[in-house]
Design a protein around this motif. Sequence first.
Motif, short mmCIF file in Angstrom:
data_model
loop_
_atom_site.label_atom_id
_atom_site.label_comp_id
_atom_site.label_asym_id
_atom_site.label_seq_id
_atom_site.Cartn_x
_atom_site.Cartn_y
_atom_site.Cartn_z
N ASN A 31 -63.73 -1.93 -26.77
CA ASN A 31 -64.53 -0.98 -25.93
C ASN A 31 -63.27 -0.04 -25.82
OD1 ASN A 31 -66.77 0.65 -25.29
ND2 ASN A 31 -66.52 0.11 -23.25
N GLN A 36 -65.80 4.59 -27.62
CA GLN A 36 -66.36 5.33 -26.57
C GLN A 36 -66.86 6.91 -27.08
OE1 GLN A 36 -65.04 4.82 -22.59
NE2 GLN A 36 -63.99 2.83 -23.00
N GLU A 39 -69.43 6.74 -29.72
CA GLU A 39 -70.92 6.50 -29.09
C GLU A 39 -71.48 7.84 -28.87
OE1 GLU A 39 -70.51 3.00 -26.37
OE2 GLU A 39 -70.86 1.42 -27.82
N ASN A 50 -79.04 6.21 -25.89
CA ASN A 50 -78.00 5.18 -25.88
C ASN A 50 -77.58 4.64 -27.30
OD1 ASN A 50 -77.66 4.64 -22.75
ND2 ASN A 50 -79.97 4.35 -22.97
N ILE A 52 -75.19 2.29 -28.89
CA ILE A 52 -74.26 0.91 -28.61
C ILE A 52 -73.45 0.18 -29.88
CG2 ILE A 52 -74.05 -1.52 -27.60
CD1 ILE A 52 -76.78 -0.33 -26.29
N ALA A 199 -80.00 -1.08 -22.43
CA ALA A 199 -78.66 -0.58 -23.12
C ALA A 199 -77.50 -1.43 -22.25
CB ALA A 199 -78.63 0.73 -22.85
N GLU A 200 -77.50 -1.32 -20.85
CA GLU A 200 -76.52 -1.96 -20.03
C GLU A 200 -76.29 -3.55 -20.39
OE1 GLU A 200 -73.92 -1.44 -18.15
OE2 GLU A 200 -74.47 0.41 -19.11
N ARG A 203 -74.77 -3.79 -24.00
CA ARG A 203 -73.16 -3.66 -23.82
C ARG A 203 -72.67 -4.69 -23.19
NH1 ARG A 203 -72.45 1.68 -24.45
NH2 ARG A 203 -73.96 2.92 -24.43
N LYS A 204 -73.20 -5.55 -22.49
CA LYS A 204 -72.66 -6.63 -21.94
C LYS A 204 -72.87 -7.68 -22.90
CE LYS A 204 -73.25 -5.85 -16.89
NZ LYS A 204 -74.41 -4.63 -17.01
N ARG A 206 -72.93 -7.75 -26.22
CA ARG A 206 -72.00 -7.64 -27.41
C ARG A 206 -70.59 -8.20 -27.08
NH1 ARG A 206 -70.46 -1.16 -27.85
NH2 ARG A 206 -69.73 -1.14 -25.72
N ASN A 207 -70.18 -8.37 -25.73
CA ASN A 207 -68.80 -8.75 -25.27
C ASN A 207 -69.13 -9.97 -24.47
OD1 ASN A 207 -66.32 -8.37 -24.77
ND2 ASN A 207 -66.73 -7.62 -22.76
N LYS A 224 -68.29 -7.07 -31.05
CA LYS A 224 -67.31 -5.59 -30.85
C LYS A 224 -66.94 -4.87 -32.20
CE LYS A 224 -64.25 -7.15 -28.27
NZ LYS A 224 -64.52 -9.08 -28.25
#
Length: 361
Positions: A31, A36, A39, A50, A52, A199-200, A203-204, A206-207, A224
């Motif tokens: 990230n 960023q 995005e 969003n 991602i 979306a949140e 985001r988590k 993908r990591n 990522k």
Amino acid sequence: MINVTKVYLPDREKYLSYVNEIFDSGHLTNNGPFVQKLEKRLEEFLDVRNVILVSNGTAALELAYKALGLSGKVVTTPFSFAATTTSLVYSGLQPVFADIDPETFNIDPEKIAQKIDGETRAIVPVHVFGNACDVESIGEIAREKDLKVVYDAAHAFDVRFKDRSLLSFGDISTLSFHATKLFHTIEGGAVITQNDDLAEKIRKMRNFGMADSEHIPYAGTNAKMNEFEAAMGLCLLDEIGTIIQKRREVTERYEKSLEGIVEYQRHHPKATRNYSYFPVLFENETIMKRILQALGENDIHPRRYFYPSLDTLPFVTSDETMEISRSVAERILCLPLYPDLETKDIEKISSIIRRQLEPNT
Ligand SMILES: *Cc1c(COP(=O)(O)O)cnc(C)c1O
């Protein structure tokens, strides 16, 4: 040699200046600032809430299914790139095919309705070759039957439907930024959703599913995007207007010189076009193969996008033969299309096709 597509590379100096920044900062992935920034810029450019960024378009689809908690059956199209189906099977879902419309090449909403049963959880349509699906009918079916919708929008970068982004329809839309696509990041993709909570979560996910180094709320994956890839995207986004305009000019030249001798895809009247592919349909497979051979002899290489029809894959079952998808898959070719394809090459390709179809002229 002329291939179906040619990888587009941005201004070299600009890309190298980004690479220099990466070397200076030592921030290669996780990230980083370019991810960023890309995005944010894509959210603005595509007019969606969003974006991602992820490692590729297939990972984007798999993250979408996981984030929505899908299980059981998913109604999808048999006419697409393999990843639409393989991502479902790979994710432990059962693809149930609904045949396509013979003119738009997109999944036929009336046939979707017929394929829904008590185990169906979602619909995964594709805006094939960037042609918008009947998102209004699909949305209605989904609401009525309480199903999730994930659009495989790998071809639909920058397409608008009425007064909004086509990518804002459904629960999630996914993009591919593979080097061969209209807009690319070498390898890459994106998950797009208007739902901030979803979306949140993505985001988590993908990591590895991590919220921070000590909190891991989800069983995620590693999807990522790295900084070198994001830098490519930032460079290309500066040129995207010209890229699409040039592709439009190539398309219009083709349409003029092939008028009346081949069939084209029918585009949704309420949607814009992005000129990502130039598919043409022939009367039968024999003629298509004759043209493929004649072009090949001139070192011109279109692709059989998309062949075979996905209901023929060895690891899926279908209660019904997808007649229309199979018929289109057998007769279709995507002709070479890229921004600097020269007029003389378009004319040459068209006249080779014309000679095969009208041997006496
Ligand atoms: C390219 C493509 C994908 C896969 O994207 P990758 O970035 O190559 O993983 C998925 N669906 C469709 C329709 C595609 O064309």
